[in-house]
Design an enzyme around this catalytic site. Structure first.
Site, mmCIF file in Angstrom:
data_model
loop_
_atom_site.group_PDB
_atom_site.id
_atom_site.type_symbol
_atom_site.label_atom_id
_atom_site.label_comp_id
_atom_site.label_asym_id
_atom_site.label_seq_id
_atom_site.Cartn_x
_atom_site.Cartn_y
_atom_site.Cartn_z
ATOM 1 N N TYR A 287 -21.417 -72.489 98.502
ATOM 2 C CA TYR A 287 -21.436 -71.591 99.670
ATOM 3 C C TYR A 287 -22.819 -70.953 99.814
ATOM 4 O O TYR A 287 -23.411 -70.959 100.906
ATOM 5 C CB TYR A 287 -20.356 -70.519 99.496
ATOM 6 C CG TYR A 287 -20.179 -69.600 100.691
ATOM 7 C CD1 TYR A 287 -19.637 -70.078 101.889
ATOM 8 C CD2 TYR A 287 -20.533 -68.257 100.622
ATOM 9 C CE1 TYR A 287 -19.458 -69.242 102.977
ATOM 10 C CE2 TYR A 287 -20.359 -67.411 101.718
ATOM 11 C CZ TYR A 287 -19.815 -67.912 102.893
ATOM 12 O OH TYR A 287 -19.654 -67.078 103.978
ATOM 13 N N LYS B 281 -25.385 -71.655 102.937
ATOM 14 C CA LYS B 281 -25.660 -70.559 103.876
ATOM 15 C C LYS B 281 -27.118 -70.103 103.813
ATOM 16 O O LYS B 281 -27.668 -69.671 104.827
ATOM 17 C CB LYS B 281 -24.724 -69.381 103.572
ATOM 18 C CG LYS B 281 -23.278 -69.647 103.953
ATOM 19 C CD LYS B 281 -23.123 -69.731 105.459
ATOM 20 C CE LYS B 281 -21.673 -69.785 105.891
ATOM 21 N NZ LYS B 281 -21.503 -69.722 107.348
HETATM 22 N N1 LIG Z 1 -15.590 -62.666 106.612
HETATM 23 C C1 LIG Z 1 -16.644 -62.423 105.844
HETATM 24 O O1 LIG Z 1 -16.616 -61.543 104.973
HETATM 25 C C2 LIG Z 1 -17.926 -63.204 106.073
HETATM 26 C C3 LIG Z 1 -19.092 -62.731 105.473
HETATM 27 C C4 LIG Z 1 -20.289 -63.413 105.667
HETATM 28 C C5 LIG Z 1 -20.297 -64.561 106.458
HETATM 29 N N2 LIG Z 1 -19.144 -65.010 107.027
HETATM 30 C C6 LIG Z 1 -19.214 -66.219 107.861
HETATM 31 O O2 LIG Z 1 -18.672 -65.911 109.134
HETATM 32 C C7 LIG Z 1 -18.247 -67.132 109.766
HETATM 33 C C8 LIG Z 1 -16.898 -66.898 110.397
HETATM 34 O O3 LIG Z 1 -15.932 -66.693 109.389
HETATM 35 P P1 LIG Z 1 -14.757 -65.626 109.489
HETATM 36 O O4 LIG Z 1 -14.967 -64.658 108.406
HETATM 37 O O5 LIG Z 1 -14.614 -65.153 110.873
HETATM 38 O O6 LIG Z 1 -13.522 -66.534 109.000
HETATM 39 P P2 LIG Z 1 -12.404 -67.331 109.750
HETATM 40 O O7 LIG Z 1 -11.779 -68.174 108.709
HETATM 41 O O8 LIG Z 1 -11.539 -66.408 110.529
HETATM 42 O O9 LIG Z 1 -13.178 -68.257 110.809
HETATM 43 C C9 LIG Z 1 -13.760 -69.487 110.472
HETATM 44 C C10 LIG Z 1 -13.897 -70.320 111.739
HETATM 45 O O10 LIG Z 1 -14.582 -71.532 111.429
HETATM 46 C C11 LIG Z 1 -13.809 -72.628 111.893
HETATM 47 N N3 LIG Z 1 -14.031 -73.790 111.046
HETATM 48 C C12 LIG Z 1 -13.986 -73.857 109.697
HETATM 49 N N4 LIG Z 1 -14.228 -75.114 109.282
HETATM 50 C C13 LIG Z 1 -14.431 -75.852 110.411
HETATM 51 C C14 LIG Z 1 -14.712 -77.218 110.653
HETATM 52 N N5 LIG Z 1 -14.861 -78.106 109.652
HETATM 53 N N6 LIG Z 1 -14.856 -77.621 111.941
HETATM 54 C C15 LIG Z 1 -14.708 -76.763 112.974
HETATM 55 N N7 LIG Z 1 -14.455 -75.444 112.801
HETATM 56 C C16 LIG Z 1 -14.310 -75.017 111.537
HETATM 57 C C17 LIG Z 1 -12.383 -72.156 111.852
HETATM 58 O O11 LIG Z 1 -11.567 -72.952 112.691
HETATM 59 C C18 LIG Z 1 -12.541 -70.720 112.326
HETATM 60 O O12 LIG Z 1 -12.610 -70.696 113.738
HETATM 61 C C19 LIG Z 1 -18.257 -68.200 108.674
HETATM 62 O O13 LIG Z 1 -19.390 -69.041 108.865
HETATM 63 C C20 LIG Z 1 -18.408 -67.405 107.396
HETATM 64 O O14 LIG Z 1 -19.049 -68.129 106.372
HETATM 65 C C21 LIG Z 1 -17.967 -64.353 106.859
#
Ligand SMILES: NC(=O)c1ccc[n+]([C@@H]2O[C@H](COP(=O)([O-])OP(=O)(O)OC[C@H]3O[C@@H](n4cnc5c(N)ncnc54)[C@H](O)[C@@H]3O)[C@@H](O)[C@H]2O)c1
Length: 254
Positions: free
Chosen positions: A157, A161
């Protein structure tokens, strides 16, 4: 007047969490939307919600690991709305967790394929479309993990990232002369499905909450407002940045 009136925006990873909140906010701010993610039913429900509120969203489910899906999402924006101004490449996965000595080749490859290669495929086609209309804004979702803070067991990860930050800088440099801005947003912990997967016990949630100077995790809507800033002309002189939206996590040392 909305801040995105007349703009067309594409969001990959729009079905839940940060992407869903951003889609809702972009629609309220006047953008016409193309929304992608893995789950068609969630996308249909979101499009219906946006439509009921007076907005417009075309949706298509698929997997960002497939370059044809990236090509098709951009084509959908051009076919339906005639242009593409904003792209938010937000799809992500935690990928294979655990001691790095045990990570499988497939787990490593899949994590990079979704988080890094998938984002690149998206940007490649989005920028191709933006070049035809004189510019645009591309945003990637990176994270604090592997940038300001490291945790054991998240090597794939972190590598995928932080790779997005290099990609942000490379594309910002390459396409800046043609009016394309490229930035990465770096959320702290945000209350979403992924957060609950990563922090699946009360102890884990309490630990991660305590790392933030604000002593709370973020709401998806708070991230959406920062993405709106990077998407809109309010950030017209901002490009190539790693934009932390982390509740002060990065200034906290345990
Ligand atoms: N939630 C946190 O604490 C956090 C912190 C830092 C970064 N992020 C990043 O934020 C972004 C959004 O995540 P979130 O927290 O809203 O989680 P989430 O699981 O609610 O959303 C993830 C989204 O990515 C899509 N997705 C995943 N794999 C996919 C694939 N192979 N093809 C198409 N779509 C795909 C899912 O369908 C969903 O819409 C991610 O990139 C995550 O790494 C999240």
């Amino acid at each position: 007047m909305g801040r995105l009136d007349g703009k067309v925006a594409l969001i990959a990873g729009a079905s839940s969490g940060i992407g869903r909140a951003t889609a809702t906010l972009f629609a309220r701010e006047g953008a016409k939307l193309v929304l992608g993610a893995r789950r068609q039913a969630e996308l249909d429900a979101l499009a219906a919600e946006i439509g009921a509120a007076g907005g417009t969203a075309a949706v298509l489910a698929g997997d960002v690991r497939d370059e044809d899906y990236a090509r098709t999402l951009t084509a959908l924006a051009l076919d339906r709305f005639g242009r593409l101004d904003i792209a938010f490449n937000n799809a992500g996965t935690l990928g294979e967790k655990g001691p790095s000595t045990g990570v499988s080749a497939q787990g490593w490859a899949d994590t990079l394929a979704v988080n890094l290669t998938g984002a690149f495929f998206g940007a490649k086609h989005q920028i191709g479309a933006m070049l035809k209309t004189g510019g645009g804004s591309v945003i990637f979702t990176s994270t604090f993990v592997g940038y300001t803070t490291a945790f054991p067991g998240l090597a794939a990860y972190a590598a995928s990232k932080s790779g997005l930050i290099g990609l942000t800088q490379a594309l910002a440099s390459e396409f800046g002369p043609q009016g394309i801005r490229v930035n990465a947003v770096l959320p702290g912990a945000v209350e979403t499905e992924m957060y609950r997967e990563a922090n699946d016990t009360p102890e884990a949630q309490s630990f991660i909450t305590g790392l933030h100077a604000l002593k709370r995790v973020g709401a998806p809507e708070e991230l959406a407002r920062s993405v709106l800033y990077l998407a809109s002309d309010d950030s017209s002189f901002v490009s190539g940045t790693a934009h932390l939206v982390d509740g002060g996590l990065s200034i906290t040392r345990t």
